[in-house]
Structure formats: structure tokens, C-alpha cells
Design a protein around this motif. Sequence first.
Motif, short mmCIF file in Angstrom:
data_model
loop_
_atom_site.label_atom_id
_atom_site.label_comp_id
_atom_site.label_asym_id
_atom_site.label_seq_id
_atom_site.Cartn_x
_atom_site.Cartn_y
_atom_site.Cartn_z
N ILE A 137 38.57 51.26 29.99
CA ILE A 137 38.81 50.05 30.76
C ILE A 137 37.57 49.85 31.62
O ILE A 137 37.20 50.74 32.38
CB ILE A 137 40.07 50.22 31.63
N TYR A 138 36.92 48.71 31.50
CA TYR A 138 35.64 48.55 32.20
C TYR A 138 35.43 47.18 32.85
O TYR A 138 34.35 46.61 32.76
CB TYR A 138 34.47 48.87 31.27
N PRO A 139 36.41 46.64 33.57
CA PRO A 139 36.16 45.38 34.26
C PRO A 139 35.20 45.60 35.44
O PRO A 139 35.20 46.66 36.07
CB PRO A 139 37.54 44.96 34.76
N SER A 140 34.39 44.61 35.71
CA SER A 140 33.49 44.70 36.86
C SER A 140 34.27 44.50 38.15
O SER A 140 35.38 43.96 38.14
CB SER A 140 32.39 43.64 36.75
N LEU A 141 33.66 44.91 39.25
CA LEU A 141 34.28 44.69 40.55
C LEU A 141 34.49 43.20 40.80
O LEU A 141 35.53 42.79 41.33
CB LEU A 141 33.44 45.30 41.66
N SER A 142 33.51 42.39 40.42
CA SER A 142 33.64 40.94 40.66
C SER A 142 34.74 40.33 39.80
O SER A 142 35.45 39.43 40.25
CB SER A 142 32.31 40.23 40.45
N LYS A 143 34.92 40.84 38.57
CA LYS A 143 36.01 40.33 37.73
C LYS A 143 37.36 40.69 38.34
O LYS A 143 38.26 39.85 38.42
CB LYS A 143 35.91 40.89 36.31
N LEU A 144 37.53 41.92 38.79
CA LEU A 144 38.78 42.32 39.44
C LEU A 144 39.01 41.50 40.70
O LEU A 144 40.13 41.11 41.00
CB LEU A 144 38.76 43.81 39.75
N SER A 145 37.93 41.23 41.43
CA SER A 145 38.01 40.42 42.64
C SER A 145 38.56 39.04 42.33
O SER A 145 39.43 38.52 43.03
CB SER A 145 36.62 40.33 43.27
N LYS A 146 38.06 38.42 41.26
CA LYS A 146 38.52 37.08 40.87
C LYS A 146 39.96 37.12 40.36
O LYS A 146 40.75 36.22 40.69
CB LYS A 146 37.60 36.51 39.79
N ILE A 147 40.32 38.12 39.58
CA ILE A 147 41.67 38.22 39.03
C ILE A 147 42.70 38.28 40.15
O ILE A 147 43.74 37.62 40.10
CB ILE A 147 41.80 39.45 38.11
N PHE A 148 42.43 39.10 41.18
CA PHE A 148 43.42 39.34 42.22
C PHE A 148 43.19 38.52 43.49
O PHE A 148 43.98 38.59 44.43
CB PHE A 148 43.47 40.84 42.56
N GLY A 149 42.13 37.72 43.52
CA GLY A 149 41.90 36.83 44.65
C GLY A 149 41.58 37.55 45.94
O GLY A 149 42.00 37.12 47.02
N VAL A 150 40.84 38.66 45.83
CA VAL A 150 40.44 39.43 47.01
C VAL A 150 38.94 39.66 46.95
O VAL A 150 38.29 39.40 45.94
CB VAL A 150 41.20 40.79 47.09
N SER A 151 38.37 40.17 48.02
CA SER A 151 36.93 40.41 48.07
C SER A 151 36.55 41.63 47.22
O SER A 151 37.39 42.48 46.91
CB SER A 151 36.48 40.64 49.51
N VAL A 152 35.29 41.69 46.86
CA VAL A 152 34.78 42.84 46.11
C VAL A 152 34.95 44.12 46.92
O VAL A 152 35.30 45.17 46.37
CB VAL A 152 33.29 42.62 45.72
N SER A 153 34.77 44.04 48.24
CA SER A 153 34.93 45.24 49.07
C SER A 153 36.39 45.71 49.07
O SER A 153 36.65 46.92 49.12
CB SER A 153 34.43 45.00 50.49
N THR A 154 37.35 44.79 49.00
CA THR A 154 38.76 45.18 48.91
C THR A 154 39.03 45.87 47.58
O THR A 154 39.74 46.88 47.53
CB THR A 154 39.67 43.94 49.07
N VAL A 155 38.46 45.36 46.50
CA VAL A 155 38.60 45.99 45.19
C VAL A 155 38.00 47.40 45.23
O VAL A 155 38.62 48.37 44.76
CB VAL A 155 37.94 45.16 44.07
N GLN A 156 36.82 47.55 45.81
CA GLN A 156 36.17 48.86 45.89
C GLN A 156 37.02 49.83 46.70
O GLN A 156 37.18 50.99 46.32
CB GLN A 156 34.78 48.73 46.51
N ARG A 157 37.59 49.35 47.80
CA ARG A 157 38.45 50.21 48.61
C ARG A 157 39.67 50.65 47.82
O ARG A 157 40.06 51.81 47.83
CB ARG A 157 38.89 49.48 49.89
N SER A 158 40.27 49.72 47.07
CA SER A 158 41.44 50.06 46.25
C SER A 158 41.08 51.08 45.17
O SER A 158 41.85 52.00 44.91
CB SER A 158 42.04 48.82 45.61
N LEU A 159 39.93 50.91 44.55
CA LEU A 159 39.50 51.89 43.54
C LEU A 159 39.29 53.26 44.15
O LEU A 159 39.66 54.28 43.57
CB LEU A 159 38.24 51.40 42.83
N ASP A 160 38.73 53.30 45.35
CA ASP A 160 38.56 54.57 46.06
C ASP A 160 39.91 55.22 46.33
O ASP A 160 40.06 56.43 46.18
CB ASP A 160 37.81 54.36 47.38
#
Length: 109
Positions: A37-60
Motif C-alpha cells: 500500500i503506497y499512497p502519498s501523504l498528500s493523497k491521504l490528506s486529500k482523501i480524508f480532508g485533513v492536513s499533511v501534518s495530520t496524516v503524518q501524525r496519524s501514521l506515526d
Amino acid sequence: RNNYQAYCTNFNGVKLNLIDKLIYSYFVSWSKTTNKIYPSLSKLSKIFGVSVSTVQRSLDVLLKSNMVAVSKENENKNSKTYYHVLKLNTQNKTSHLISLDDLEENVPF
């Protein structure tokens, strides 16, 4: 004031919020058809309507709770980050009902 309630879940001592759970669910849905599974941070950000930093925090959070693992591979001078869904140890899971009104100031979005 609306009186919404939600389940707060902890895995391996790590508190998960709604975005953490949504991203994990997205990974689980993809893991049924592929193990890479290899979505980019920006793609996940767009899918869920949150910032890239929020996606990074969630991945952490998902990494820290041992719900996902990460590997990196180099393909034609390009590095790709792959996410792998790990089998959950539900013995280290706790849930409790909370009122979202009590958490208004702590909601990350």
C-alpha cells in the motif's frame, strides 16, 4: 451544544483518534487486494480532508501502536514508502465511551 459520543480506543497503550482509525481502515481495505500500500501523504490528506501534518501524525501513531509497518524501496532512482497492515493483538486494546463535548478543546481538527 450537541451531545455527541464516540469510542476512544487504545492499542498497546497508544490512544487512537478518528483520523487514525480512518487511515487504518483505508489501509485494511487495500490490504485485501495487495500487500503493498503506497499512497502519498498528500493523497491521504486529500482523501480524508485533513492536513499533511495530520496524516503524518496519524501514521506515526499507527506505527507506534504496531498496527502498521513501513518499508522503503528504491525503484529506478525513486524511493517509495510502502505501508503494511499488521495483525492486531486485541489483548492490548481498551475502549471506553466518551463525550465529544468534553473534548472540544482537544480535537485535532
